[in-house]
Every structure is written in structure tokens, then in C-alpha cells.
Design an enzyme around this catalytic site. Structure first.
Site, PDB file in Angstrom:
ATOM      1  N   ARG A   1      11.086  14.295 -28.102  1.00 54.30           N
ATOM      2  CA  ARG A   1      11.397  13.305 -27.076  1.00 54.30           C
ATOM      3  C   ARG A   1      11.602  14.053 -25.764  1.00 54.30           C
ATOM      4  O   ARG A   1      11.966  15.232 -25.761  1.00 54.30           O
ATOM      5  CB  ARG A   1      12.687  12.564 -27.434  1.00 54.30           C
ATOM      6  CG  ARG A   1      12.611  11.766 -28.715  1.00 54.30           C
ATOM      7  CD  ARG A   1      13.985  11.213 -29.098  1.00 54.30           C
ATOM      8  NE  ARG A   1      13.919  10.413 -30.307  1.00 54.30           N
ATOM      9  CZ  ARG A   1      14.150  10.874 -31.525  1.00 54.30           C
ATOM     10  NH1 ARG A   1      14.480  12.139 -31.717  1.00 54.30           N
ATOM     11  NH2 ARG A   1      14.064  10.068 -32.576  1.00 54.30           N
TER      12      ARG A   1
ATOM     13  N   LYS B   1      18.471  12.988 -31.044  1.00 56.63           N
ATOM     14  CA  LYS B   1      18.908  11.599 -31.155  1.00 56.63           C
ATOM     15  C   LYS B   1      19.609  11.411 -32.496  1.00 56.63           C
ATOM     16  O   LYS B   1      19.136  11.871 -33.522  1.00 56.63           O
ATOM     17  CB  LYS B   1      17.708  10.666 -31.054  1.00 56.63           C
ATOM     18  CG  LYS B   1      18.082   9.220 -30.908  1.00 56.63           C
ATOM     19  CD  LYS B   1      16.859   8.381 -30.628  1.00 56.63           C
ATOM     20  CE  LYS B   1      17.241   6.925 -30.488  1.00 56.63           C
ATOM     21  NZ  LYS B   1      16.064   6.097 -30.254  1.00 56.63           N
TER      22      LYS B   1
ATOM     23  N   HIS C   1       6.536   9.977 -24.268  1.00 58.23           N
ATOM     24  CA  HIS C   1       6.638   9.168 -25.479  1.00 58.23           C
ATOM     25  C   HIS C   1       5.254   8.839 -26.049  1.00 58.23           C
ATOM     26  O   HIS C   1       5.073   8.778 -27.266  1.00 58.23           O
ATOM     27  CB  HIS C   1       7.424   7.888 -25.212  1.00 58.23           C
ATOM     28  CG  HIS C   1       8.078   7.354 -26.436  1.00 58.23           C
ATOM     29  ND1 HIS C   1       9.114   8.005 -27.063  1.00 58.23           N
ATOM     30  CD2 HIS C   1       7.812   6.255 -27.184  1.00 58.23           C
ATOM     31  CE1 HIS C   1       9.476   7.314 -28.139  1.00 58.23           C
ATOM     32  NE2 HIS C   1       8.699   6.256 -28.234  1.00 58.23           N
TER      33      HIS C   1
ATOM     34  N   ARG D   1       4.230  11.708 -28.085  1.00 58.39           N
ATOM     35  CA  ARG D   1       4.957  11.670 -29.362  1.00 58.39           C
ATOM     36  C   ARG D   1       4.253  10.732 -30.348  1.00 58.39           C
ATOM     37  O   ARG D   1       4.032  11.078 -31.508  1.00 58.39           O
ATOM     38  CB  ARG D   1       6.387  11.204 -29.078  1.00 58.39           C
ATOM     39  CG  ARG D   1       7.312  11.121 -30.252  1.00 58.39           C
ATOM     40  CD  ARG D   1       8.721  10.813 -29.700  1.00 58.39           C
ATOM     41  NE  ARG D   1       9.602  10.322 -30.731  1.00 58.39           N
ATOM     42  CZ  ARG D   1      10.249  11.088 -31.598  1.00 58.39           C
ATOM     43  NH1 ARG D   1      10.097  12.401 -31.563  1.00 58.39           N
ATOM     44  NH2 ARG D   1      11.050  10.569 -32.498  1.00 58.39           N
TER      45      ARG D   1
ATOM     46  N   HIS E   1      13.504  10.952 -37.114  1.00 59.14           N
ATOM     47  CA  HIS E   1      13.887   9.558 -37.346  1.00 59.14           C
ATOM     48  C   HIS E   1      14.910   9.483 -38.466  1.00 59.14           C
ATOM     49  O   HIS E   1      14.758  10.133 -39.496  1.00 59.14           O
ATOM     50  CB  HIS E   1      12.665   8.716 -37.752  1.00 59.14           C
ATOM     51  CG  HIS E   1      11.698   8.484 -36.655  1.00 59.14           C
ATOM     52  ND1 HIS E   1      10.360   8.272 -36.877  1.00 59.14           N
ATOM     53  CD2 HIS E   1      11.868   8.424 -35.307  1.00 59.14           C
ATOM     54  CE1 HIS E   1       9.749   8.088 -35.721  1.00 59.14           C
ATOM     55  NE2 HIS E   1      10.635   8.181 -34.754  1.00 59.14           N
TER      56      HIS E   1
ATOM     57  N   TYR F   1       4.091   3.916 -37.424  1.00 61.76           N
ATOM     58  CA  TYR F   1       2.869   4.698 -37.223  1.00 61.76           C
ATOM     59  C   TYR F   1       1.873   4.477 -38.352  1.00 61.76           C
ATOM     60  O   TYR F   1       0.686   4.660 -38.177  1.00 61.76           O
ATOM     61  CB  TYR F   1       3.199   6.187 -37.130  1.00 61.76           C
ATOM     62  CG  TYR F   1       4.140   6.492 -35.996  1.00 61.76           C
ATOM     63  CD1 TYR F   1       3.717   6.454 -34.684  1.00 61.76           C
ATOM     64  CD2 TYR F   1       5.468   6.806 -36.235  1.00 61.76           C
ATOM     65  CE1 TYR F   1       4.568   6.711 -33.639  1.00 61.76           C
ATOM     66  CE2 TYR F   1       6.335   7.063 -35.204  1.00 61.76           C
ATOM     67  CZ  TYR F   1       5.895   7.017 -33.904  1.00 61.76           C
ATOM     68  OH  TYR F   1       6.726   7.274 -32.875  1.00 61.76           O
TER      69      TYR F   1
END
Length: 194
Positions: A64, A89, A154, A157, A180, A189
Site C-alpha cells: 500500500r 494495515k 492502489h 497493488r 489482508h 481478485y
């Protein structure tokens, strides 16, 4: 106007909105960007070296923008071709691996410089750390120069995740790579493959 209205009229459900698929680069756009980066790799211009390194890392690691900008010099293991993302994150640490292009771009960017371990990895020529607005503007400008409209960190990514999935990588590994927490986030995805 004075006539009763049946209650069922108010229970109408709106049509479901289609879920937007991640906007990834096409294979042609990915190749354009790679070619653009490779042609600029041996530049002596410190700004171009910084742009090349940031773009290559974003495109080849799936970081990110905030994770890229938070990297410190100590988070880089160039000989092991990896970066340690600390407190990404969700406050999770992870390791991402560098492609040969990303490693080369970082080597060119850092050539002849030494830094304390806790110094920001990405600094401009005056020594100040790169900001999010700087990164956003330079990624978009590099995209336009390479012939890729609307390039963002992004989007890079999403592109990496899509390419890995289409190459047959297990979705749980992509989940770990992207950081994630939930596999359902990564499964967005998977629809691209369909």
C-alpha cells in the site's frame, strides 16, 4: 391526493448495484510500464532514481502507499531481496520479496548513500521524506509518461494480485503477501480470473 396507498409500494427494493471489480492494468499496460522503467533504470538523475525505485517496489510487491512511505532504511534487506513491512494495515508485520527489477532500482537509488537505520527509506534530494501527495503525483505522472492513464499505487497493488492469481498462485499466499486479514478481501481478485 386523498387516496390510500398500498403499503407494499414502500417495500420495493432497489436493484442491486453491481460490485465493481478491482481496476488492474491490462497486460499491455503492464508491459508498457515495465519497459518505461527499464529504459530509465541507468539514469544519473536522483529524482528519476527515486521514482523508479518507488514505482518498481509498488508494482512488484503489492505494498500500500502508506506502507511504502513508512519504510525505514533498516526494513530493507537488499542482499536477501526483501522488505519488512512493520505495523502495516491492521498493525501486522509481514515480509515482501523484491523482484530483480525492484532490487536493481533500489540499488541505483541508494548508490553511494549511507543512512541511519531508522531514517526514512524514501527521501528527496533535500533529505525530506516523501509524502503521500508527492507519491500520488509522481506515480500518476510516470504512468502518463509510460502511456498508462489513471495510474495509482492502489491500481498497481490490484495488478500484482491479479497477475499472481492468473499465474496460478494460491489465494491464501496472495492474502499473506498483500497483508489482508480476511480471505474474503483477497477473493475479490479471484473474480478477475473468471
Amino acid at each position: 391526493q386523498g387516496h390510500p396507498v398500498d403499503g407494499s409500494l414502500f417495500r420495493l427494493r432497489p436493484l442491486p448495484r453491481p460490485e465493481a471489480l478491482p481496476r488492474h492494468l491490462s497486460e499491455a499496460e503492464s508491459q508498457q510500464l515495465e519497459t518505461y522503467l527499464r529504459h530509465r533504470l541507468d539514469t544519473a538523475d536522483p529524482l528519476l532514481r527515486l521514482e523508479n525505485a518507488c514505482l518498481a517496489v509498488l508494482a512488484h510487491t503489492g505494498l500500500r502507499a502508506s506502507e511504502l512511505l513508512d519504510l525505514q532504511f533498516q526494513d530493507l534487506d537488499l542482499s536477501g531481496r526483501r522488505l519488512i513491512v512493520r505495523q502495516g494495515k491492521g498493525q501486522r508485520d509481514r515480509v515482501v520479496y523484491l523482484s530483480s527489477l525492484a532490487g536493481q532500482a533500489i540499488e541505483c537509488y541508494l548508490e553511494g548513500t549511507t543512512r541511519p537505520p531508522t531514517a526514512p527509506l524514501w527521501t528527496r534530494s533535500a533529505g525530506q521524506a516523501c509524502s503521500y501527495s508527492w507519491l500520488r503525483a509522481h506515480v500518476a505522472a510516470c504512468g502518463l509518461a509510460a502511456g498508462v492513464q489513471g495510474l495509482t499505487a492502489h491500481r498497481l497493488r490490484h495488478t500484482l494480485a491479479t497477475r499472481l492469481l492468473n499465474a496460478g498462485m494460491d489465494i491464501s499466499r496472495i492474502q499473506k503477501l498483500l497483508g489482508h486479514e480476511q480471505i474474503t478481501t483477497t477473493q475479490i481478485y479471484a473474480r478477475v480470473l473468471d
